[in-house]
Write a protein that holds these residues in place. Structure first.
Motif, PDB file in Angstrom:
ATOM      1  N   ARG A  54      20.044  47.442  43.769  1.00 32.09           N
ATOM      2  CA  ARG A  54      19.259  48.423  42.914  1.00 32.09           C
ATOM      3  C   ARG A  54      19.301  47.541  41.095  1.00 32.09           C
ATOM      4  N   ILE A  55      18.777  47.377  40.136  1.00 30.83           N
ATOM      5  CA  ILE A  55      18.125  47.281  39.646  1.00 30.83           C
ATOM      6  C   ILE A  55      19.929  46.481  38.679  1.00 30.83           C
ATOM      7  N   ASP A  56      19.522  45.584  38.448  1.00 32.22           N
ATOM      8  CA  ASP A  56      20.906  45.214  37.576  1.00 32.22           C
ATOM      9  C   ASP A  56      20.938  45.288  36.293  1.00 32.22           C
ATOM     10  N   ILE A  57      21.201  46.511  35.598  1.00 31.17           N
ATOM     11  CA  ILE A  57      21.114  47.326  34.324  1.00 31.17           C
ATOM     12  C   ILE A  57      21.148  46.006  33.016  1.00 31.17           C
ATOM     13  N   PRO A  58      22.129  45.632  32.860  1.00 27.23           N
ATOM     14  CA  PRO A  58      22.453  44.250  32.289  1.00 27.23           C
ATOM     15  C   PRO A  58      21.687  43.333  31.978  1.00 27.23           C
ATOM     16  N   THR A  59      20.618  42.880  32.774  1.00 29.17           N
ATOM     17  CA  THR A  59      19.450  42.052  33.004  1.00 29.17           C
ATOM     18  C   THR A  59      18.832  42.560  33.293  1.00 29.17           C
ATOM     19  N   MET A  60      18.254  44.173  33.476  1.00 27.99           N
ATOM     20  CA  MET A  60      17.322  44.790  34.160  1.00 27.99           C
ATOM     21  C   MET A  60      16.764  43.441  34.552  1.00 27.99           C
ATOM     22  N   HIS A  61      17.119  43.265  35.782  1.00 29.00           N
ATOM     23  CA  HIS A  61      16.147  42.952  36.938  1.00 29.00           C
ATOM     24  C   HIS A  61      15.962  43.361  38.273  1.00 29.00           C
ATOM     25  N   ILE A  62      15.379  43.846  38.600  1.00 30.51           N
ATOM     26  CA  ILE A  62      14.432  43.964  39.851  1.00 30.51           C
ATOM     27  C   ILE A  62      14.823  43.158  40.587  1.00 30.51           C
ATOM     28  N   LYS A  63      15.859  43.067  40.867  1.00 33.72           N
ATOM     29  CA  LYS A  63      16.018  41.732  42.661  1.00 33.72           C
ATOM     30  C   LYS A  63      15.218  42.466  44.088  1.00 33.72           C
ATOM     31  N   THR A  64      14.837  43.744  44.031  1.00 34.81           N
ATOM     32  CA  THR A  64      14.042  43.441  45.640  1.00 34.81           C
ATOM     33  C   THR A  64      13.262  42.169  45.144  1.00 34.81           C
ATOM     34  N   PHE A  65      12.708  42.646  44.373  1.00 36.74           N
ATOM     35  CA  PHE A  65      11.155  41.579  43.834  1.00 36.74           C
ATOM     36  C   PHE A  65      11.184  40.309  42.657  1.00 36.74           C
ATOM     37  N   ASP A  66      12.598  40.562  43.238  1.00 40.83           N
ATOM     38  CA  ASP A  66      12.780  39.102  41.396  1.00 40.83           C
ATOM     39  C   ASP A  66      12.495  39.411  40.447  1.00 40.83           C
ATOM     40  N   TYR A  67      12.002  40.624  39.558  1.00 42.78           N
ATOM     41  CA  TYR A  67      11.134  41.145  38.948  1.00 42.78           C
ATOM     42  C   TYR A  67      11.938  41.243  38.014  1.00 42.78           C
ATOM     43  N   PRO A  68      12.395  40.347  36.731  1.00 40.56           N
ATOM     44  CA  PRO A  68      12.239  40.844  35.077  1.00 40.56           C
ATOM     45  C   PRO A  68      11.764  41.904  34.658  1.00 40.56           C
ATOM     46  N   LEU A  69      12.617  42.461  33.684  1.00 36.53           N
ATOM     47  CA  LEU A  69      11.671  43.671  32.418  1.00 36.53           C
ATOM     48  C   LEU A  69      12.413  43.010  31.363  1.00 36.53           C
ATOM     49  N   ILE A  70      11.529  43.344  30.487  1.00 34.91           N
ATOM     50  CA  ILE A  70      12.084  43.226  28.828  1.00 34.91           C
ATOM     51  C   ILE A  70      12.061  44.739  28.228  1.00 34.91           C
ATOM     52  N   GLN A  71      13.513  44.720  27.542  1.00 35.27           N
ATOM     53  CA  GLN A  71      14.535  45.731  27.003  1.00 35.27           C
ATOM     54  C   GLN A  71      13.545  46.202  25.564  1.00 35.27           C
ATOM     55  N   ILE A  72      12.668  47.140  24.986  1.00 37.29           N
ATOM     56  CA  ILE A  72      12.334  47.320  23.940  1.00 37.29           C
ATOM     57  C   ILE A  72      13.178  48.548  23.130  1.00 37.29           C
ATOM     58  N   PRO A  73      13.725  47.838  22.433  1.00 40.08           N
ATOM     59  CA  PRO A  73      14.932  48.801  21.387  1.00 40.08           C
ATOM     60  C   PRO A  73      13.899  50.225  20.861  1.00 40.08           C
ATOM     61  N   ALA A  74      14.372  51.220  21.294  1.00 43.12           N
ATOM     62  CA  ALA A  74      13.507  53.254  20.266  1.00 43.12           C
ATOM     63  C   ALA A  74      13.480  52.230  18.849  1.00 43.12           C
ATOM     64  N   GLY A  75      11.902  53.165  18.420  1.00 45.78           N
ATOM     65  CA  GLY A  75      11.982  51.898  16.578  1.00 45.78           C
ATOM     66  C   GLY A  75      10.852  53.000  16.391  1.00 45.78           C
ATOM     67  N   ALA A  76      10.394  52.758  14.986  1.00 46.93           N
ATOM     68  CA  ALA A  76       8.815  52.620  14.988  1.00 46.93           C
ATOM     69  C   ALA A  76       7.542  51.387  15.435  1.00 46.93           C
ATOM     70  N   PHE A  77       6.926  51.588  15.446  1.00 46.91           N
ATOM     71  CA  PHE A  77       6.224  50.120  15.501  1.00 46.91           C
ATOM     72  C   PHE A  77       4.263  51.057  14.712  1.00 46.91           C
ATOM     73  N   THR A  78       3.380  49.947  14.332  1.00 44.09           N
ATOM     74  CA  THR A  78       2.137  50.149  14.047  1.00 44.09           C
ATOM     75  C   THR A  78       1.263  50.122  15.313  1.00 44.09           C
ATOM     76  N   MET A  79       0.392  51.743  15.652  1.00 52.64           N
ATOM     77  CA  MET A  79      -0.265  51.587  16.735  1.00 52.64           C
ATOM     78  C   MET A  79      -1.276  51.313  16.044  1.00 52.64           C
ATOM     79  N   GLY A  80      -3.062  50.734  16.829  1.00 47.25           N
ATOM     80  CA  GLY A  80      -4.169  51.315  16.537  1.00 47.25           C
ATOM     81  C   GLY A  80      -4.335  50.621  15.517  1.00 47.25           C
ATOM     82  N   THR A  81      -5.438  50.430  14.756  1.00 47.45           N
ATOM     83  CA  THR A  81      -6.544  49.354  13.824  1.00 47.45           C
ATOM     84  C   THR A  81      -7.049  50.394  12.973  1.00 47.45           C
TER      85      THR A  81
END
Length: 297
Positions: A53-80
């Motif tokens: 299973r995915i290692d939640i603290p590091t957000m790493h999918i061990k099946t594929f040695d695949y890392p994920l980046i945790q993006i915090p909740a919040g606002a951002f500017t979208m579009g042009t």
């Protein structure tokens, strides 16, 4: 003119996500193969040893040695900001968008990782699978349709008991540009040395992570160039005018799915901008479109 509805809540996305994956013939075949192979061919102990299973603290999918980046909740500017140019109309108006926390792949899914899916399920290889220009193990997998990508994520989710999915285009854009409304993942000025686009002169796909100087503020690689990413959303020219400012998911139906990020054959100065929106039919695979994994937190 036909009225198009737009998703208004996250629950609506959850209800509709797999219902929209359509292609019932291919879907039923996949389900049959999964049952045969996972129930008849593997014991619980073998599955446990091969797939973790995915290692939640590091957000790493061990099946594929695949890392994920945790993006915090919040606002951002979208579009042009309106430019007066017709080609940027789908990106307007620029607005503040609020997103819940999520995680997104540091890299795109590679050929080596997708090969495990093919081997485990007997799923048909994508286009260009035998083409040496695109099939190196560390290249992002291309030639996959939107439906192929979602079937891969269904399979992975069943193994890990995690609801993996494609990112929404809002999630993709926040991961690419951060919260300061920058034009490109690295800043506001175009720099052909930071991405694999037509200007770079490579004229071919490159291994994932080949341009560390082009990494996004959150640490995602190849958000500009190399290969586009499939997103969850249906493409609509006026999505930003009508969709929600909170966890937007675009129109509830359409003909094409959103792709983001530019590619090795696209003119990067325009196509590799974080706000640029493109789209393609979900039933087809292209030699410059890949995908990355996302998941709710």
């Amino acid at each position: 003119m036909k009225t198009v509805k737009f998703y208004t809540t996250k629950k609506a996305r959850i209800r509709m996500m797999y219902r929209e994956q359509g292609n019932p013939e291919k879907h039923s075949l996949l389900q049959k193969q999964l049952k045969q192979r996972l129930v008849m061919c593997y014991t619980i102990s073998v599955i446990a040893s091969l797939y973790q299973r995915i290692d939640i603290p590091t957000m790493h999918i061990k099946t594929f040695d695949y890392p994920l980046i945790q993006i915090p909740a919040g606002a951002f500017t979208m579009g042009t900001i309106p430019t007066g140019l017709r080609k940027t109309d789908p990106e307007e108006p620029q607005r503040s968008v609020q997103l819940d926390a999520y995680a997104i792949g540091t890299y795109q899914v590679t050929n080596a990782q997708y090969a495990q899916f093919i081997e485990a399920t007997g799923y048909a290889p994508p286009e260009f699978w035998s083409d040496e220009r695109f099939n190196a193990p560390d290249f992002p997998v291309v030639g996959v349709s939107w439906y192929d990508a979602t079937h891969f994520l269904e399979w992975l989710g069943a193994l890990e008991d995690v609801a993996y999915r494609l990112p929404s285009e809002a999630e993709w854009e926040k991961a690419a540009r951060g919260t300061d409304a920058r034009e490109y993942p690295w800043g506001d000025g175009w720099d052909a040395s930071r991405a694999n686009t037509s200007e770079s002169g490579n004229k071919r796909l490159m291994p994932i992570g080949s341009y560390p100087s082009g990494v996004s503020p959150y640490g995602c690689y190849d958000m500009a160039g190399n290969a586009y990413d499939w997103c969850f959303d249906w493409f609509h020219m006026e999505a930003y005018k009508y969709s929600s400012d909170e966890n937007p998911l675009g129109a509830s139906e359409g003909r094409r799915k959103v792709i983001r990020g530019g590619s090795w054959i696209a003119r990067g100065e325009f196509a590799a901008r974080c706000a640029n929106r493109a789209a393609y039919e979900p039933i087809r695979g292209l030699h410059n479109v890949s995908f990355r994994i996302a998941v709710d937190l």
